[in-house]
Design an enzyme around this catalytic site. Structure first.
Site, short mmCIF file in Angstrom:
data_model
loop_
_atom_site.label_atom_id
_atom_site.label_comp_id
_atom_site.label_asym_id
_atom_site.label_seq_id
_atom_site.Cartn_x
_atom_site.Cartn_y
_atom_site.Cartn_z
N HIS A 56 -5.51 9.33 0.72
CA HIS A 56 -5.48 8.44 1.89
C HIS A 56 -6.29 8.97 3.08
O HIS A 56 -5.82 9.01 4.21
CB HIS A 56 -4.03 8.22 2.33
N HIS B 114 3.55 -2.45 3.11
CA HIS B 114 3.60 -1.09 2.58
C HIS B 114 4.92 -0.89 1.84
O HIS B 114 5.96 -1.35 2.31
CB HIS B 114 3.46 -0.07 3.71
N ASP C 244 0.82 -1.21 0.00
CA ASP C 244 0.00 0.00 0.00
C ASP C 244 0.85 1.26 0.00
O ASP C 244 2.04 1.24 0.32
CB ASP C 244 -0.89 0.04 1.24
N ASP C 245 0.20 2.38 -0.34
CA ASP C 245 0.68 3.75 -0.10
C ASP C 245 1.68 4.29 -1.10
O ASP C 245 2.09 5.44 -0.99
CB ASP C 245 1.30 3.91 1.30
N HIS D 130 -5.79 3.27 -4.14
CA HIS D 130 -5.82 3.40 -2.67
C HIS D 130 -6.29 4.80 -2.28
O HIS D 130 -5.83 5.35 -1.29
CB HIS D 130 -4.41 3.12 -2.15
#
Length: 243
Positions: free
Chosen positions: A106, A195, A51-52, A102
């Protein structure tokens, strides 16, 4: 590109995080699961997810580790990071990785208004489409925070909402050894949360892939699961399958 029509049926929506070490066996058919016999584990696939990103400081070495191991992973990219580093998104694609969205910035989607939540999701989809030429088919809500409203928005966008079965807890400072230990609890069909900015996860990756293969498990892609996958009090409907 405008939001796509309601092409995905409404699915049950997860709420809280899973805990480290919690995992479930997932099969292509409801009611089928893998069984540890004490000898040879049932062969299957798991999904490695990050993620991210994309994160310039770590993504090149992460992709190198995956390519060197002959493995593929799914990257849930933020729209703002993708726009800032489109070359890195294309590097993910060119390395054979799968790309999901995503949100744009965020946020906590359950705490935003419906219009704002939709724009967060839709803008990220559009940003990634501009960069890759493809509408991302997968979506992961930030923090794993979702509800029925977020699920309906995902359906409107024609994306599969993806949570996880095992959390590496790299976001909480888990060490390389702890991340490898968490990966040992993966079962066929499982989805592993990491991540791309977490150096410990990058460093742990060769060991994770090696140990998975020793157990007859291989990195795969994410697809719709016909049966529910537990996530706290509510299930989601995604599983790892053959690439």
């Amino acid at each position: 590109m405008q939001a796509q029509p309601d092409s995905v049926s409404e699915r049950a929506r997860p709420a809280p995080r899973t805990l480290v070490g919690e995992s479930w066996d997932v099969g292509h058919e409801c009611g089928t699961s893998s069984v540890e016999t004490g000898q040879e584990p049932v062969r299957g696939y798991v999904a490695l997810t990050f993620d991210d990103g994309p994160t310039p400081e770590t993504l090149p070495s992460l992709l190198d580790a995956l390519v060197t191991a002959g493995a593929r992973a799914t990257f849930f990219n933020r729209g703002d990071a993708a726009e800032a580093h489109p070359d890195l998104v294309r590097a993910q694609r060119d390395a054979g990785m799968w790309i999901g969205s995503h949100t744009m910035t965020h946020p906590h989607l359950r705490e935003t208004g419906e219009r704002e939540a939709f724009e967060e999701m839709n803008r990220a989809q559009q940003a990634l489409q501009r960069i890759t030429g493809e509408w991302p088919p997968l979506f992961r809500p930030p923090f794993g925070e979702t509800d029925e409203r977020v699920g309906v928005l995902a359906a409107r966008l024609g994306v599969l909402e993806v949570l996880w079965t095992v959390d590496s807890r790299d976001w909480a400072g888990a060490t390389e050894d702890e991340i490898v230990a968490a990966a040992r609890t993966l079962r066929p069909g499982g989805i592993f949360l990491m991540h791309d900015w977490a150096r410990a996860s990058v460093d742990a990756l060769p060991r994770i892939i090696g140990e998975l293969r020793e157990r007859g498990l291989h990195p795969g892609r994410i697809d719709v699961s016909p049966c529910p996958v537990p996530f706290g009090d509510t299930p989601f409907h995604a599983t790892a399958v053959a690439p």
